[in-house]
Design a protein around this motif. Structure first.
Motif, PDB file in Angstrom:
ATOM      1  N   MET A   1       0.839  -1.190   0.000  1.00  0.00           N
ATOM      2  CA  MET A   1       0.000   0.000   0.000  1.00  0.00           C
ATOM      3  C   MET A   1       0.880   1.248   0.000  1.00  0.00           C
ATOM      4  SD  MET A   1      -2.996   1.046   2.714  1.00  0.00           S
ATOM      5  CE  MET A   1      -3.837  -0.515   2.507  1.00  0.00           C
ATOM      6  N   LYS A   2       0.438   2.281  -0.721  1.00  0.00           N
ATOM      7  CA  LYS A   2       1.227   3.492  -0.868  1.00  0.00           C
ATOM      8  C   LYS A   2       1.550   4.120   0.483  1.00  0.00           C
ATOM      9  CE  LYS A   2       0.115   6.418  -4.101  1.00  0.00           C
ATOM     10  NZ  LYS A   2      -0.565   7.520  -4.839  1.00  0.00           N
ATOM     11  N   VAL A   3       0.584   4.114   1.409  1.00  0.00           N
ATOM     12  CA  VAL A   3       0.795   4.742   2.726  1.00  0.00           C
ATOM     13  C   VAL A   3       1.917   4.041   3.474  1.00  0.00           C
ATOM     14  CG1 VAL A   3      -0.249   5.212   4.956  1.00  0.00           C
ATOM     15  CG2 VAL A   3      -1.589   5.526   2.881  1.00  0.00           C
ATOM     16  N   ILE A   4       1.973   2.703   3.381  1.00  0.00           N
ATOM     17  CA  ILE A   4       2.996   1.934   4.090  1.00  0.00           C
ATOM     18  C   ILE A   4       4.370   2.212   3.485  1.00  0.00           C
ATOM     19  CG2 ILE A   4       3.809  -0.387   4.627  1.00  0.00           C
ATOM     20  CD1 ILE A   4       0.924  -1.275   4.769  1.00  0.00           C
ATOM     21  N   GLU A 146       4.196   4.068  13.836  1.00  0.00           N
ATOM     22  CA  GLU A 146       3.224   2.996  13.605  1.00  0.00           C
ATOM     23  C   GLU A 146       1.818   3.438  13.994  1.00  0.00           C
ATOM     24  OE1 GLU A 146       3.326  -0.128  12.221  1.00  0.00           O
ATOM     25  OE2 GLU A 146       5.280   0.589  11.519  1.00  0.00           O
ATOM     26  N   PHE A 147       1.730   4.199  15.085  1.00  0.00           N
ATOM     27  CA  PHE A 147       0.422   4.700  15.516  1.00  0.00           C
ATOM     28  C   PHE A 147      -0.155   5.655  14.472  1.00  0.00           C
ATOM     29  CE2 PHE A 147      -2.041   8.010  17.775  1.00  0.00           C
ATOM     30  CZ  PHE A 147      -3.073   7.219  18.238  1.00  0.00           C
ATOM     31  N   LEU A 148       0.692   6.572  13.999  1.00  0.00           N
ATOM     32  CA  LEU A 148       0.241   7.521  12.973  1.00  0.00           C
ATOM     33  C   LEU A 148      -0.101   6.802  11.676  1.00  0.00           C
ATOM     34  CD1 LEU A 148       2.790  10.446  13.544  1.00  0.00           C
ATOM     35  CD2 LEU A 148       0.406  10.308  14.310  1.00  0.00           C
ATOM     36  N   LEU A 149       0.684   5.771  11.344  1.00  0.00           N
ATOM     37  CA  LEU A 149       0.399   4.988  10.133  1.00  0.00           C
ATOM     38  C   LEU A 149      -0.942   4.277  10.253  1.00  0.00           C
ATOM     39  CD1 LEU A 149       1.204   3.682   7.435  1.00  0.00           C
ATOM     40  CD2 LEU A 149       2.383   1.913   8.746  1.00  0.00           C
ATOM     41  N   LYS A 150      -1.210   3.736  11.436  1.00  0.00           N
ATOM     42  CA  LYS A 150      -2.480   3.041  11.652  1.00  0.00           C
ATOM     43  C   LYS A 150      -3.658   3.998  11.472  1.00  0.00           C
ATOM     44  CE  LYS A 150      -5.011   0.232  15.015  1.00  0.00           C
ATOM     45  NZ  LYS A 150      -5.010  -0.336  16.389  1.00  0.00           N
ATOM     46  N   LYS A 152      -3.689   6.760   9.706  1.00  0.00           N
ATOM     47  CA  LYS A 152      -3.769   7.157   8.306  1.00  0.00           C
ATOM     48  C   LYS A 152      -4.328   6.034   7.448  1.00  0.00           C
ATOM     49  CE  LYS A 152      -1.115   9.952   5.084  1.00  0.00           C
ATOM     50  NZ  LYS A 152       0.185  10.633   4.851  1.00  0.00           N
ATOM     51  N   THR A 153      -3.902   4.800   7.744  1.00  0.00           N
ATOM     52  CA  THR A 153      -4.390   3.648   6.984  1.00  0.00           C
ATOM     53  C   THR A 153      -5.881   3.457   7.185  1.00  0.00           C
ATOM     54  OG1 THR A 153      -2.222   2.566   7.210  1.00  0.00           O
ATOM     55  CG2 THR A 153      -4.089   1.188   6.561  1.00  0.00           C
ATOM     56  N   GLU A 154      -6.329   3.575   8.442  1.00  0.00           N
ATOM     57  CA  GLU A 154      -7.756   3.435   8.724  1.00  0.00           C
ATOM     58  C   GLU A 154      -8.558   4.520   8.007  1.00  0.00           C
ATOM     59  OE1 GLU A 154      -7.989   3.540  12.957  1.00  0.00           O
ATOM     60  OE2 GLU A 154      -7.477   1.418  13.214  1.00  0.00           O
ATOM     61  N   LYS A 155      -7.990   5.741   7.968  1.00  0.00           N
ATOM     62  CA  LYS A 155      -8.669   6.832   7.272  1.00  0.00           C
ATOM     63  C   LYS A 155      -8.760   6.549   5.777  1.00  0.00           C
ATOM     64  CE  LYS A 155      -8.487  11.850   6.614  1.00  0.00           C
ATOM     65  NZ  LYS A 155      -7.733  13.105   6.932  1.00  0.00           N
ATOM     66  N   GLU A 156      -7.677   6.010   5.213  1.00  0.00           N
ATOM     67  CA  GLU A 156      -7.675   5.704   3.778  1.00  0.00           C
ATOM     68  C   GLU A 156      -8.652   4.586   3.457  1.00  0.00           C
ATOM     69  OE1 GLU A 156      -4.376   3.699   1.038  1.00  0.00           O
ATOM     70  OE2 GLU A 156      -3.936   5.803   1.429  1.00  0.00           O
ATOM     71  N   ILE A 157      -8.688   3.551   4.324  1.00  0.00           N
ATOM     72  CA  ILE A 157      -9.624   2.447   4.112  1.00  0.00           C
ATOM     73  C   ILE A 157     -11.061   2.945   4.182  1.00  0.00           C
ATOM     74  CG2 ILE A 157     -10.510   0.309   5.122  1.00  0.00           C
ATOM     75  CD1 ILE A 157      -7.638  -0.348   5.945  1.00  0.00           C
ATOM     76  N   LYS A 158     -11.321   3.801   5.176  1.00  0.00           N
ATOM     77  CA  LYS A 158     -12.670   4.361   5.313  1.00  0.00           C
ATOM     78  C   LYS A 158     -13.034   5.193   4.092  1.00  0.00           C
ATOM     79  CE  LYS A 158     -15.585   6.962   8.521  1.00  0.00           C
ATOM     80  NZ  LYS A 158     -15.631   7.699   9.815  1.00  0.00           N
ATOM     81  N   SER A 159     -12.041   5.957   3.579  1.00  0.00           N
ATOM     82  CA  SER A 159     -12.287   6.779   2.395  1.00  0.00           C
ATOM     83  C   SER A 159     -12.605   5.903   1.194  1.00  0.00           C
ATOM     84  CB  SER A 159     -11.059   7.658   2.111  1.00  0.00           C
ATOM     85  OG  SER A 159     -11.243   8.401   0.927  1.00  0.00           O
TER      86      SER A 159
END
Length: 350
Positions: A1-4, A146-150, A152-159
């Motif tokens: 994933m791009k965010v990771i 890792e916390f910030l990534l989590k 951001k990832t959750e936000k991207e998944i929700k989007s």
């Protein structure tokens, strides 16, 4: 994933910056002293090795397999092994340069006192605090990232889920609309009306709008109004002369925008559950206007009350879901039913 991938790149850059600052401080502290640069760089780089092993291998592995015991074992082994190597190297440096001052070689010059019976290996106790500090600092940075990534990832998944759900809801618009319009064409064909070709052209305009304009997040409100007027022109051809249709709009400018196909389904609903189900006189009274910074749409129609009558259906339900996704805190939808009259008021902050 791009965010990771982006997160890994940021982590690498931050580690290089942190390491660079320590090395720069070590060299700056020894400016003018007769100590080889390579020895200073080597000592300070060795301090980072257990921390790098931890954040680039041990911690990611811990997150994958959730096995803390092996993690702490290998972390302790790498820590102790490096302390032994670093202590031996520090002893060699002390002997070579005839000094016992730790800050001669590193800005992380925090020492600890060895017990009396271990005074002859004090250099090990000089070495391990710096290693522990670096491990802790890098671990804190890793956990924060890792916390910030989590998040951001959750936000991207929700989007992505929102986009997928919106696409599904939009795809439900055309079949529902087409079903109603084909009924209108069927009624005209039974009468062999001369209006049929013109109605087909108007229908193609509406279908084009529903197919292509709905790909946009927002369209001009005036475009939405034009499609409503086209739709009403088609419906007026087939409905009874006893039905009265009123639609007005005012105060709308070319700069006003709205999500596509939000208003037309509400007009559709008024026909389906009002005019098409009411014997005798029936009416639809709709309006779109601007009130301060809000776009207001109202639609009132009468309908035949019965135990089985359900006013609303897929059109209203679809609109409610889309409003929740697109304008979660910017809309008000008021629906009232009383004495055979259905009234809906939609207000959107635009």
């Amino acid at each position: 994933m791009k965010v990771i991938r982006r997160n890994n790149m940021v982590r690498l850059v931050l580690n290089l910056i942190f390491t660079g600052l320590i090395l720069w401080a070590a060299l700056a502290n020894n400016s003018g002293k007769e100590i080889a640069v390579v020895h200073i760089l080597a000592y300070n780089l060795l301090i980072f090795i257990p921390g790098w092993i931890n954040i680039f291998y041990l911690l990611p592995k811990l997150l994958r397999n959730k096995k803390p015991v092996p993690y702490f074992f290998y972390l302790l082994v790498s820590f102790l092994a490096l302390c032994v190597v670093l202590g031996q190297y520090l002893q060699w440096l002390f002997t070579k340069y005839h000094t016992n001052e730790l800050d001669t070689f590193t800005p992380l010059a925090i020492s600890s006192s060895a017990p009396n019976f271990l005074n002859n290996v004090q250099y090990y106790f000089d070495a391990f605090p710096a290693v522990a500090i670096v491990i802790t600092a890098l671990m804190i940075g890793y956990v924060v990232r890792e916390f910030l990534l989590k998040l951001k990832t959750e936000k991207e998944i929700k989007s992505r889920q929102t986009v997928a759900e919106l696409s599904l809801l939009k795809s439900q618009i055309s079949p529902h609309f087409l079903f109603n319009m084909l009924n209108s064409l069927y009624a005209l064909s039974l009468r062999k009306s001369d209006d049929t070709p013109g109605v087909i052209l108007q229908l193609s305009d509406i279908l084009r709008y529903s197919l292509y304009e709905t790909r946009e997040r927002e369209v001009d409100v005036l475009d939405e109004i034009a499609i409503i007027e086209t739709y009403l022109a088609i419906q007026k051809i087939r409905i009874s002369e006893t039905a009265h249709i009123f639609f007005t709009h005012k105060g709308i400018s070319a700069a006003d925008r709205i999500a596509p196909m939000l208003l037309l389904p509400l007009i559709e609903n008024a026909f389906k559950h009002g005019v098409d189900s009411t014997a005798g006189d029936s009416y639809i009274d709709a309006a779109v206007f601007k009130h301060e910074d809000r776009l207001v749409f109202t639609c009132e129609n009468n309908y035949k009350e019965s135990k089985e009558s359900i006013v609303g259906g897929i059109g209203i339900e679809n609109i409610q879901k889309r409003l929740q996704l697109i304008y979660p805190s910017r809309y008000k939808l008021d629906i009232k039913r009383s004495a055979g009259v259905f009234r809906i008021t939609l207000s959107i902050l635009i």
